[in-house]
Design a protein around this motif. Structure first.
Motif, short mmCIF file in Angstrom:
data_model
loop_
_atom_site.label_atom_id
_atom_site.label_comp_id
_atom_site.label_asym_id
_atom_site.label_seq_id
_atom_site.Cartn_x
_atom_site.Cartn_y
_atom_site.Cartn_z
N SER A 127 -4.51 -6.21 -8.70
CA SER A 127 -5.88 -6.05 -8.20
C SER A 127 -6.43 -4.65 -8.41
O SER A 127 -7.65 -4.44 -8.39
CB SER A 127 -5.93 -6.39 -6.70
N ALA A 128 -5.55 -3.68 -8.61
CA ALA A 128 -6.00 -2.30 -8.82
C ALA A 128 -6.50 -2.07 -10.24
O ALA A 128 -7.18 -1.07 -10.50
CB ALA A 128 -4.86 -1.32 -8.52
N ILE A 129 -6.19 -2.98 -11.17
CA ILE A 129 -6.53 -2.77 -12.58
C ILE A 129 -8.04 -2.60 -12.83
O ILE A 129 -8.44 -1.68 -13.56
CB ILE A 129 -5.96 -3.91 -13.44
N PRO A 130 -8.92 -3.45 -12.27
CA PRO A 130 -10.36 -3.26 -12.53
C PRO A 130 -10.87 -1.88 -12.11
O PRO A 130 -11.70 -1.30 -12.82
CB PRO A 130 -11.02 -4.37 -11.70
N TYR A 131 -10.38 -1.36 -10.99
CA TYR A 131 -10.82 -0.02 -10.58
C TYR A 131 -10.31 1.04 -11.54
O TYR A 131 -11.02 2.00 -11.86
CB TYR A 131 -10.37 0.29 -9.16
N SER A 138 -0.72 4.18 -7.98
CA SER A 138 -0.78 3.40 -6.74
C SER A 138 -0.63 1.91 -7.01
O SER A 138 0.04 1.20 -6.25
CB SER A 138 -2.10 3.68 -6.02
N GLY A 139 -1.27 1.45 -8.09
CA GLY A 139 -1.12 0.04 -8.43
C GLY A 139 0.32 -0.31 -8.76
O GLY A 139 0.81 -1.39 -8.40
N PHE A 140 1.01 0.60 -9.44
CA PHE A 140 2.41 0.36 -9.79
C PHE A 140 3.30 0.38 -8.55
O PHE A 140 4.23 -0.42 -8.43
CB PHE A 140 2.88 1.42 -10.79
N LEU A 141 3.02 1.30 -7.62
CA LEU A 141 3.87 1.44 -6.44
C LEU A 141 3.62 0.37 -5.39
O LEU A 141 4.50 0.12 -4.55
CB LEU A 141 3.65 2.83 -5.81
N ALA A 142 2.45 -0.27 -5.41
CA ALA A 142 2.14 -1.32 -4.43
C ALA A 142 3.18 -2.43 -4.53
O ALA A 142 3.42 -2.99 -5.59
CB ALA A 142 0.75 -1.88 -4.69
N LEU A 185 -10.37 -5.23 -3.49
CA LEU A 185 -10.44 -6.36 -2.59
C LEU A 185 -11.06 -7.58 -3.27
O LEU A 185 -10.65 -8.72 -3.02
CB LEU A 185 -11.26 -5.99 -1.35
N PHE A 186 -12.05 -7.37 -4.14
CA PHE A 186 -12.66 -8.47 -4.87
C PHE A 186 -11.63 -9.16 -5.77
O PHE A 186 -11.52 -10.39 -5.79
CB PHE A 186 -13.84 -7.96 -5.72
N ALA A 187 -10.86 -8.36 -6.51
CA ALA A 187 -9.84 -8.93 -7.39
C ALA A 187 -8.75 -9.63 -6.59
O ALA A 187 -8.23 -10.67 -7.01
CB ALA A 187 -9.23 -7.83 -8.26
N ASN A 188 -8.44 -9.09 -5.42
CA ASN A 188 -7.39 -9.66 -4.60
C ASN A 188 -7.83 -10.95 -3.90
O ASN A 188 -7.13 -11.96 -3.92
CB ASN A 188 -6.93 -8.63 -3.56
N GLN A 189 -9.03 -10.92 -3.30
CA GLN A 189 -9.48 -12.04 -2.48
C GLN A 189 -10.23 -13.12 -3.26
O GLN A 189 -10.08 -14.31 -2.98
CB GLN A 189 -10.37 -11.54 -1.34
N GLU A 190 -11.05 -12.73 -4.22
CA GLU A 190 -11.89 -13.71 -4.91
C GLU A 190 -11.40 -14.07 -6.30
O GLU A 190 -11.72 -15.15 -6.81
CB GLU A 190 -13.34 -13.19 -4.95
N LEU A 191 -10.62 -13.18 -6.92
CA LEU A 191 -10.00 -13.53 -8.20
C LEU A 191 -8.53 -13.93 -8.03
O LEU A 191 -7.88 -14.31 -9.00
CB LEU A 191 -10.11 -12.36 -9.20
N HIS A 192 -8.05 -13.81 -6.78
CA HIS A 192 -6.70 -14.28 -6.40
C HIS A 192 -5.59 -13.57 -7.18
O HIS A 192 -4.63 -14.21 -7.61
CB HIS A 192 -6.60 -15.79 -6.58
N MET A 193 -5.72 -12.25 -7.34
CA MET A 193 -4.71 -11.47 -8.01
C MET A 193 -3.77 -10.81 -7.00
O MET A 193 -4.14 -10.62 -5.84
CB MET A 193 -5.38 -10.39 -8.88
N SER A 194 -2.58 -10.44 -7.44
CA SER A 194 -1.62 -9.77 -6.57
C SER A 194 -2.12 -8.35 -6.25
O SER A 194 -3.04 -7.84 -6.90
CB SER A 194 -0.25 -9.69 -7.24
N ALA A 195 -1.48 -7.70 -5.26
CA ALA A 195 -1.92 -6.36 -4.84
C ALA A 195 -1.87 -5.37 -5.99
O ALA A 195 -2.79 -4.57 -6.17
CB ALA A 195 -1.05 -5.88 -3.68
N GLY A 196 -0.80 -5.40 -6.79
CA GLY A 196 -0.67 -4.46 -7.90
C GLY A 196 -1.69 -4.71 -8.99
O GLY A 196 -2.36 -3.78 -9.47
#
Length: 386
Positions: free
Chosen positions: A234-238, A140-144, A221-232
């Protein structure tokens, strides 16, 4: 074959989690509203948990597996098409019911298969579930950003559903059969009068699983909004969190040969919870100036948090089953029902803490709950194994 069902279960229900930022954007809601919408799945889940355990005991696993799989995959495929909040809420309730019904069906089958020789099969089956979740999170992270959300989920659900039906049919006579002697009343009133609560197992389990739930709901969402990472990205921490859970679930039975189970619980829950919340704090502090270091810190905390929470849910489930005289499917359903009600409350608190403060502050709640599991360690005998 049963392991393949667990793998596909995890692969399917986690597929949309790394794409939550896109789903939230489609719904045009705030963090608090989105968290609340996710929480309403507990309503459908609770309905299933109060009934399906007894239905498995009465009608057998095959009927319930096929029915719950249809509801599960149908709701996942539908939910990504929606932009209306009330439609999303209704579909999410159906999703919760499908998840819980399938969960009870396949875990009841797992307890049934491990009973004859006493093999601790459940933790390893949950490890395969986590492996499926990890695989789909990476995909999913790759396809985002490359493949549309709708196309991704629709194709996944169609293919996975067909494979699940084939596997269930191939399992055939090995599945739990309908009971000739029914020990439980099926009237609505009886569902509540026969409900028994093991508070040690129930409170311990909700504290054990909330970091897993919160990571699934909020890590991206934390990685995306507060760590300012891209959508793809942002899935890495999970993905890393799930990787920690896989290692824990597949290897814990070897570890307990050398370390007592109560000692292991106390150590990993404290280390896991403390590491996760520390990584959130470090990530937020460094996000403005050192993006990569912030993501790395959160990744390390996610790995240790996943490892600390990894084996707890199957361990509590197995222990609750051994402490009860009821059929395994009923025990799983009743334990899950109370767990779902408590999770609904906890998810709401976490969601509105995120809305009123920040996601980072909200994640401190499940981290503290994981550390609190250490106080239940004495409920497990040193002879128990995961």
């Amino acid at each position: 074959m049963l392991g393949a069902l667990f793998f596909l279960f995890g692969f399917s229900i986690i597929a949309w989690v790394p794409r939550f930022p896109e789903i939230k954007h489609n719904l045009h809601v705030s963090n608090g509203e989105f968290g609340t919408l996710l929480s309403v799945s507990a309503i459908g889940s609770l309905a299933a948990l109060l009934t399906v355990g007894q239905l498995v005991h009465r009608y057998g696993a095959r009927v319930l597996m096929l029915t719950s799989a249809t509801v599960l995959f149908g709701s996942i495929a539908t939910i990504v098409h929606l932009s209306s909040t009330w439609q999303f809420a209704l579909c999410n309730m159906a999703f919760g019911a499908g998840v819980s019904a399938f969960h009870i069906s396949i875990n009841s089958q797992g307890l049934h298969e491990q009973a004859p020789n006493g093999e601790k099969l459940i933790p390893r089956l949950h490890g395969l579930w986590s492996l499926g979740a990890l695989s789909t999170a990476i995909l999913s992270g790759f396809l985002a950003g490359r493949v549309s959300l709708v196309l991704h989920i629709d194709i996944l659900c169609a293919v996975a559903f067909v494979i699940v039906v084939v596997i269930i049919n191939r399992l055939g006579s090995s599945l739990i059969t309908a009971s000739e002697k029914v020990d439980y009343q099926y009237l609505v009133r009886a569902l509540f009068t026969s409900f028994k609560v093991d508070w040690v197992m129930s409170l311990g389990m909700i504290c054990a699983v909330m970091l897993e739930f919160a990571s699934g709901d909020w890590s991206t969402l934390f990685a995306n909004q507060e760590l300012h990472m891209s959508a793809g990205i942002s899935a890495i921490p999970y993905v890393i969190f799930v990787l920690g859970m896989i290692f824990g679930r597949l290897l814990v039975h070897r570890v307990v040969e050398h370390i007592g189970i109560s000692t292991l619980i106390r150590t990993l829950t404290v280390v896991g919870g403390a590491s996760f919340i520390a990584s959130v704090a470090v990530g937020r502090a460094l996000s403005a100036s050192h993006h990569v270091v912030a993501l790395l810190a959160f990744g390390i905390g996610s790995l240790l948090g996943g490892l600390g929470a990894s084996f707890l849910a199957p361990l509590f489930m197995d222990a609750a089953n051994r402490r009860s005289s009821a059929p395994g499917s009923v025990v799983i359903g009743q334990l899950g029902a109370l767990n779902t009600a408590l999770a609904f409350l906890c998810k709401g608190i976490i969601a509105w803490t995120a809305q009123l403060t920040s996601i980072g502050v909200a994640l401190a709640i499940p981290s503290a709950m994981l550390m609190a599991v250490a106080f239940t360690a004495k409920a497990f005998k040193e002879g128990d194994s995961a």
